[in-house]
Design an enzyme around this catalytic site. Structure first.
Site, PDB file in Angstrom:
ATOM      1  CE  LYS A  23      48.288  50.492  17.652  1.00 38.40           C
ATOM      2  NZ  LYS A  23      47.600  50.037  16.424  1.00 38.40           N
ATOM      3  N   GLY A  95      47.367  45.950  11.657  1.00 39.27           N
ATOM      4  CA  GLY A  95      46.253  46.135  10.721  1.00 39.27           C
ATOM      5  C   GLY A  95      46.345  47.476  10.010  1.00 39.27           C
ATOM      6  NE  ARG A 123      42.759  42.879  12.746  1.00 42.33           N
ATOM      7  CZ  ARG A 123      43.192  44.018  13.255  1.00 42.33           C
ATOM      8  NH1 ARG A 123      44.464  44.152  13.597  1.00 42.33           N
ATOM      9  NH2 ARG A 123      42.377  45.021  13.414  1.00 42.33           N
ATOM     10  CG  ASP A 317      41.682  50.727  19.066  1.00 44.78           C
ATOM     11  OD1 ASP A 317      41.061  49.786  18.530  1.00 44.78           O
ATOM     12  OD2 ASP A 317      42.446  51.477  18.430  1.00 44.78           O
ATOM     13  NE  ARG A 348      41.602  44.278  21.068  1.00 46.80           N
ATOM     14  CZ  ARG A 348      42.207  45.340  20.562  1.00 46.80           C
ATOM     15  NH1 ARG A 348      41.516  46.431  20.269  1.00 46.80           N
ATOM     16  NH2 ARG A 348      43.512  45.330  20.360  1.00 46.80           N
TER      17      ARG A 348
HETATM   18  C1  S3P Z   1      43.028  52.648  13.328  1.00 42.67           C
HETATM   19  C2  S3P Z   1      41.682  52.491  13.190  1.00 42.67           C
HETATM   20  C3  S3P Z   1      40.877  51.562  14.013  1.00 42.67           C
HETATM   21  C4  S3P Z   1      41.615  51.146  15.270  1.00 42.67           C
HETATM   22  C5  S3P Z   1      43.037  50.771  14.995  1.00 42.67           C
HETATM   23  C6  S3P Z   1      43.789  51.937  14.369  1.00 42.67           C
HETATM   24  C7  S3P Z   1      43.725  53.579  12.427  1.00 42.67           C
HETATM   25  O1  S3P Z   1      40.604  50.403  13.260  1.00 42.67           O
HETATM   26  O2  S3P Z   1      40.944  50.086  15.890  1.00 42.67           O
HETATM   27  O3  S3P Z   1      43.698  50.395  16.189  1.00 42.67           O
HETATM   28  O4  S3P Z   1      44.902  53.922  12.698  1.00 42.67           O
HETATM   29  O5  S3P Z   1      43.136  54.006  11.436  1.00 42.67           O
HETATM   30  P1  S3P Z   1      39.373  50.349  12.215  1.00 42.67           P
HETATM   31  O6  S3P Z   1      39.653  51.326  11.164  1.00 42.67           O
HETATM   32  O7  S3P Z   1      39.381  48.948  11.679  1.00 42.67           O
HETATM   33  O8  S3P Z   1      38.154  50.649  13.025  1.00 42.67           O
END
Ligand code: S3P
Length: 431
Positions: A23, A95, A123, A317, A348
Site C-alpha cells: 500500500k 491517511g 486523525r 500496522d 487500535r
Molecule cells: C505509512 C506510514 C505509517 C503506517 C501507514 C502507512 C506510509 O503511518 O501506519 O499505514 O505509507 O508512510 P505513520 O507515518 O503515521 O506512522
C-alpha cells in the site's frame, strides 16, 4: 453498506498465495509518477480503496492515469505541472494520501481542499500542517489546522531542519516532498526512531539525490524527478495476517510469495522469530529498489515476548494481528511505546482489546500498548466488528480460524481498503 460475515474454524491452512502490492509503495508510485517528467508504468499496483483514492485525487489535478488490471500508467506532469482542482480532493479512509499529498500541495501555487471519511476527520493533521507552515505554505483546517477539511494555498517554500516528535513516515515524506519545492535549499527531517524509508528509496529510483543517516533524511530543492517503471512488492502488512494464521492454525504450512522485506518494515518477522515460530525466508534473486522474498510459515509452538522501542515503527500496522498471535503464545506478551496506535484508522488499543476480549482473550490495555497473557482457547458465539478499520477486520477473520464456535464479523467491507481479495485467499487456503 455494512457487510456481515459469518466465519468458522478451519482444520488447517495450506498452499501458497501471491500477496497483493504494498500500500505504501503503491501510493508513492502514483504520486511520484504524477510529479515526474515522463511516463511511469507501475506493475503489481494495489487496487485497494486507499490507493484508488490517491489515483482519483491526482486525476482531479489534471494527471492522466490509466488503471488496468495488470498495469497502472501515469503521464507525469513535472513538479510544477499539477493543475488547480475544480473539485474537493476526497481521500476516503487514507491517511497516506492525505499527508503525502499535503507535502506536494504545499509547494503548488493554487488552492485545494482535502476531505475524507469519518475516520480521517479524527486523525491528527497538525503533525504535518505545522512543519509545512514553517516552510511557508498557507494551510488551514478545522480546529486551527488540526483536522480535515484542510485547505491549502501552496507557494514558494524554504528549507527547514525539522526534529519530528513522532516516528512517522507520513510526516517525514510530506516534509521531504515539500523540500523538493524550495529553490536549492536543504530540508532535513530527524525522527526519534527510524520510520519506513520507501520515500527515500523511491525518490532515488526517480533520480533524486537523498541523503540518509540513522534517523534523518535530507533532500535539496529544485531537483526534478525522471519517470521510471516501478514493480510494487507484496505488502508485508497484508502478509502478516497469513503469517500469523499459518503459525496459530493446526497442521498448517503457507508459502507467501513476493513479499517486500524492506528492513524498516520487517518487525513482524523479528517478533515471529522471538516467539519461536517455524519460518523460512527465501530472498528473491531479482534486484529492485526494494528487497523481496518468499516466506514459508508453519504451525508453531510460541512463547510470549516484549515488543518496544525501535521495533515499534517497524511493525506498527501489524500490532492488531500480533495481539492475536500473542493469545496463542505461552506466557505474557508486552507491547509498549506504541501510543501511535491511538491515532490510526481507529484507536487500535481500544479496538484490539475490546474485540479480542469478546472472544475470550486475556488482554488488557495500557497507556502505550497492551499486555496479553496466553495461551487461551478463543471462543466464538460472538458478534465482533472491524469498526471500519481494515486491519481490525482481517485480524478478527484470522481469529475465527481458531475460535471454538463461529463468529459474526460486522463491517467486513472495510477490508477492501488494503486487501480486496483477502477472503478469496483465506478460503483458498482453508481445509
Ligand atoms: C505509512 C506510514 C505509517 C503506517 C501507514 C502507512 C506510509 O503511518 O501506519 O499505514 O505509507 O508512510 P505513520 O507515518 O503515521 O506512522
Amino acid at each position: 453498506m455494512s457487510e456481515v460475515q459469518r466465519l468458522s474454524k478451519v482444520t488447517s491452512l495450506t498452499g501458497s498465495i501471491n500477496i497483493p502490492g504494498d500500500k505504501s509503495i503503491s501510493h508513492r508510485a502514483v504520486m511520484f509518477g504524477a510529479i515526474a517528467n515522463g511516463k511511469t508504468e507501475i506493475s503489481n499496483f494495489l487496487m485497494g480503496a486507499d490507493c484508488l483514492s490517491t489515483v482519483s485525487c491526482f486525476k482531479k489535478m489534471g494527471v492522466s492515469i490509466d488503471v488496468s488490471k495488470d498495469l497502472v500508467t501515469v503521464e507525469g506532469k513535472g513538479l510544477d505541472g499539477l493543475q488547480e482542482p475544480s473539485d474537493i480532493l476526497d481521500v476516503g479512509n487514507s491517511g497516506t494520501t492525505t499527508r503525502l499529498m499535503m507535502g506536494i500541495l504545499a509547494g503548488t501555487p493554487f488552492h485545494s481542499c482535502i476531505i475524507g471519511d469519518e475516520s480521517i476527520a479524527k486523525r491528527p493533521m497538525s503533525r504535518v500542517t505545522k512543519p509545512l507552515t514553517m516552510m511557508g505554505a498557507n494551510i488551514d483546517g478545522r480546529e486551527n489546522g488540526q483536522y480535515t477539511p484542510i485547505s491549502i494555498r501552496g507557494g514558494s517554500l524554504k528549507g527547514i531542519q525539522y526534529d519530528s516528535p513522532v516516528a512517522s513516515a507520513q510526516v517525514k515524506s510530506a516534509i521531504l516532498l515539500a523540500g523538493l519545492n524550495t529553490v536549492g535549499e536543504e530540508t532535513t527531517v530527524t525522527e526519534p526512531h527510524k520510520s519506513r524509508d520507501h520515500t527515500e528509496r523511491m525518490l532515488r529510483a526517480f533520480g533524486v539525490d537523498v541523503k540518509e543517516d540513522e534517523r534523518s533524511a535530507t533532500v535539496r530543492g529544485g531537483q526534478t524527478l525522471q519517470a521510471t517503471n516501478i514493480f510494487v512488492p507484496g505488502d508485508i502488512s497484508s502478509a502478516a495476517f497469513f503469517l500469523v494464521a499459518g503459525a496459530i492454525v493446526p497442521s498448517s504450512e503457507i508459502r507467501l510469495k513476493n513479499v517486500g522485506i524492506n528492513p524498516t518494515r520487517t518487525g513482524i518477522l523479528d517478533v515471529l522469530e522471538m516467539m519461536g515460530a517455524t519460518m523460512e525466508i527465501i530472498p528473491s534473486k531479482e534486484e529492485t529498489f526494494e528487497p523481496v522474498a518468499d516466506i514459508i510459515i508453519k504451525t508453531s509452538s510460541l512463547k510470549g515476548t516484549t515488543i518496544s522501542g525501535d521495533l515499534i515503527p517497524k511493525l506498527i500496522d501489524e500490532i492488531p494481528v500480533i495481539a492475536l498471535l500473542a493469545t496463542q503464545a505461552e506466557g505474557e506478551t508486552i507491547i509498549k511505546d506504541a501510543s501511535e496506535l491511538k491515532v490510526k484508522e481507529t484507536n487500535r488499543i481500544d479496538t484490539v482489546v475490546g474485540e479480542l476480549t469478546k472472544i475470550g482473550a486475556a488482554i488488557k490495555a495500557t497507556d502505550d500498548g497492551m499486555i496479553i497473557t496466553g495461551k487461551t482457547n478463543l471462543k466464538g458465539n460472538a458478534t465482533v466488528s472491524s469498526h471500519g478499520d481494515h486491519r481490525i477486520g482481517m485480524m478478527l477473520a484470522i481469529a475465527s480460524c481458531i475460535t471454538e464456535e463461529p463468529i459474526e464479523l460486522l463491517n467486513a467491507e472495510s477490508i477492501d481498503v488494503s486487501y480486496p481479495n483477502f477472503f478469496d485467499h483465506l478460503t483458498g487456503l482453508s481445509k
